[in-house]
Enzyme design. Structure first.
Site, PDB file in Angstrom:
ATOM      1  N   LYS A 163     -47.921 -25.822  26.534  1.00 30.67           N
ATOM      2  CA  LYS A 163     -46.481 -25.581  26.679  1.00 30.67           C
ATOM      3  C   LYS A 163     -45.757 -25.620  25.336  1.00 30.67           C
ATOM      4  O   LYS A 163     -44.755 -24.936  25.142  1.00 30.67           O
ATOM      5  CB  LYS A 163     -45.871 -26.629  27.614  1.00 30.67           C
ATOM      6  CG  LYS A 163     -46.083 -26.340  29.099  1.00 30.67           C
ATOM      7  CD  LYS A 163     -45.137 -25.242  29.556  1.00 30.67           C
ATOM      8  CE  LYS A 163     -45.229 -25.040  31.064  1.00 30.67           C
ATOM      9  NZ  LYS A 163     -44.398 -23.894  31.484  1.00 30.67           N
ATOM     10  N   ARG A 164     -46.259 -26.419  24.410  1.00 31.86           N
ATOM     11  CA  ARG A 164     -45.547 -26.531  23.131  1.00 31.86           C
ATOM     12  C   ARG A 164     -45.630 -25.235  22.320  1.00 31.86           C
ATOM     13  O   ARG A 164     -44.869 -25.034  21.384  1.00 31.86           O
ATOM     14  CB  ARG A 164     -46.058 -27.717  22.311  1.00 31.86           C
ATOM     15  CG  ARG A 164     -47.485 -27.628  21.863  1.00 31.86           C
ATOM     16  CD  ARG A 164     -47.959 -28.964  21.300  1.00 31.86           C
ATOM     17  NE  ARG A 164     -49.352 -28.922  20.908  1.00 31.86           N
ATOM     18  CZ  ARG A 164     -49.795 -28.489  19.737  1.00 31.86           C
ATOM     19  NH1 ARG A 164     -48.932 -28.044  18.848  1.00 31.86           N
ATOM     20  NH2 ARG A 164     -51.076 -28.500  19.450  1.00 31.86           N
TER      21      ARG A 164
END
Length: 513
Positions: free
Chosen positions: A264-265
């Site tokens: 997700k980052r």
């Protein structure tokens, strides 16, 4: 790597592969790529591609996730020949519906003394684990319950003492030939006797997977490299149960720009997010296919039929594949440019509706075709006019979700910008006013039937050339019509706006000054 003899052993029509997602979240890019590679491999060899839902994690598995996964795969163009929604000869295709099948094999392992009940408490196991780690040993089960007498087992079971079921791991070397990575070897003494089930009907992943693959006659297991440590355990089960061993192929991980596992980052990781953001299915499928698969040429654009034709496992790389969003944007833009104006408009309209620029379609009494209501002004706008607006940006679009920001000024009654935006270089206010008046005077004389991009360009470019600095005409015209410093060309915009709206916006610009 895949050996030539492996290729010769693939018999057309007999290949059976599967994708087995857990319905505990969105369809991840990595799962989608695994599904795609399995699908391409099956189609290439005239085989079967099976969808199996691994929903034994009752607490986290949800029907809505299962539905999203299935919709996402279909959206990408990945269709299965057997699955929970269409059935097949080897169902059921949800693990939660296969508990009786699992129970039969678990009891077989217990009966043949290849597995046993373990009654150790969680506290005991954690204490043992911490001790082993403290002395530098890999944590593994001590084997305390391995040799419990049948009488003691019956006693504990009768007393309903909590248990798990462990596999009696033989001490040996497990060697298998990976179709991508070549020879891989494991020492089973590092495993200890590991847990295979929480009850007679509740197997853990590795055992359930092996049973399902056997029962569904899977010939090739193509999955992510994070499953490599599971493979020797699964081979042990196959040997213990007398199952044939399928061919294994472990795909490299998908990595972020920093070469760490995609997460997700790094941005969006699910198919649903990319779909919502305005990426086309064929662009995403094409892009995903090139994550670790190299066709061996400079070619980068592949339709699904051409992917099926060109795909081969021996062209899959071992190293991780970098997820390059810039390349995805380029590819999506390419596919957007291939769409007809009608189809592109169909795709873009939901984004205009979502941003409250227009309301959904309706039939206007006495007028042919579909119309939409511009929310801010209440005006009706035809589908044909929307097509003209969106076509202006077909060459510029990288993703569909950009269309509201690029075209919003077409749906406004009055634009908001400061007078400095109208200034070209060091032009004085008085000169800008004179230019706006001149523009209005020139444009007012053009008849509606002559209001074409070609005619506007010829007339206004001639005027701009007279002044000697085209920017003095073109810049305030662009700002007056769009309120934006970057937009489609002012002649294109004026053509789509129409004569009346163009003159109205020149008046608004004059008032702002």
């Amino acid at each position: 790597m895949m050996m030539e003899e492996d290729l010769k052993l693939i018999i057309p029509g007999e290949v059976r592969v599967r994708i087995a997602p857990s319905p505990t979240g969105h369809l991840h890019i990595g799962t989608a790529r695994t599904a795609l590679f399995n699908y391409l491999f099956a189609k290439k060899h005239e085989g079967s591609f099976i969808l199996r839902i691994e929903d034994t994690d009752v607490e986290r598995s949800k029907k809505e996730w299962e539905q999203e996964i299935m919709e996402g795969l279909k959206w990408l163009g990945i269709e299965w020949s057997e699955g929970p929604d269409i059935g097949g000869d080897y169902g059921p295709y949800r693990q939660s519906e296969r508990r009786e099948i699992y129970s039969r094999y678990i009891q077989k392992l217990l009966k043949e003394d290849k597995a046993y009940y373990c009654f150790c408490s969680k506290e005991e196991l954690e204490s043992q684990k911490q001790y082993q780690m403290s002395i530098g040993e890999p944590p593994r089960y001590s084997g305390k319950c391995r040799n419990l007498s049948p009488q003691k087992v019956k006693e504990y079971l009768k007393a309903k003492k909590p248990f798990i079921i462990r596999f009696k791991t033989p001490s040996k070397k497990i060697v298998f030939q990976d179709m991508i990575r070549g020879k891989i070897e494991f020492d089973t003494t590092l495993f200890g006797d590991f847990c295979i089930a929480k009850s007679l009907t509740d197997p853990l992943y590795n055992l359930a997977c092996v049973i399902d693959d056997f029962e569904m006659k899977i010939t090739h297991v193509i999955r992510g490299e994070d499953h490599i440590p599971n493979t020797p355990k699964q081979i042990l089960f196959q040997e213990a149960l007398g199952f044939p061993q399928p061919k294994f192929a472990h795909l490299p991980l998908i990595l972020g720009p920093d070469r760490s596992k995609l997460s997700k980052r790094h941005g969006a990781t699910s198919i649903a997010e990319y779909r919502k953001d305005g990426y086309l299915a064929e662009a995403l499928t094409n892009f995903i296919a090139l994550l670790s698969w190299n066709p061996g040429t400079e070619r980068e654009v592949f339709s699904m039929p051409s992917l099926i034709k060109e795909f081969s496992i021996e062209k899959i790389q071992k190293s991780g594949a970098i997820f390059n969003i810039t390349k995805l944007d380029w590819m999506n833009g390419f596919y957007i440019r291939q769409k007809s104006p009608e189809k592109l408009t169909e795709y873009c309209i939901p984004y205009l509706v979502e941003k409250n620029l227009i309301e959904s379609a309706f039939e206007a009494e006495g007028l042919p075709g579909q119309f939409y209501k511009i929310i801010e002004t209440g005006e009706k706008i035809s589908l044909k006019r929307l097509e003209k607006i969106i076509s202006l940006y077909q060459e510029r679009l990288k993703k569909l979700s950009e269309i509201p920001e690029l075209t919003h000024f077409f749906f406004k009654g009055k634009l908001e910008y400061d007078k400095e935006s109208l200034r070209w270089k060091d032009t004085e206010d008085k000169e800008i006013k004179n230019i706006l008046k001149k523009l209005k005077k020139i444009l007012s004389k053009i008849k509606s039937e002559n209001w074409t991009e070609k005619n506007l360009t010829n007339i206004l470019m001639a005027e701009a050339d007279k002044i000697g600095d085209r920017g003095k005409i073109l810049w305030p015209l662009r700002i007056s019509l769009t309120g934006e410093k970057a937009s489609a060309g002012p002649f294109e915009v004026a053509t789509v706006l129409g004569k009346e709206k163009t003159l109205e916006r020149l008046d608004q610009a004059y008032d702002i000054l």
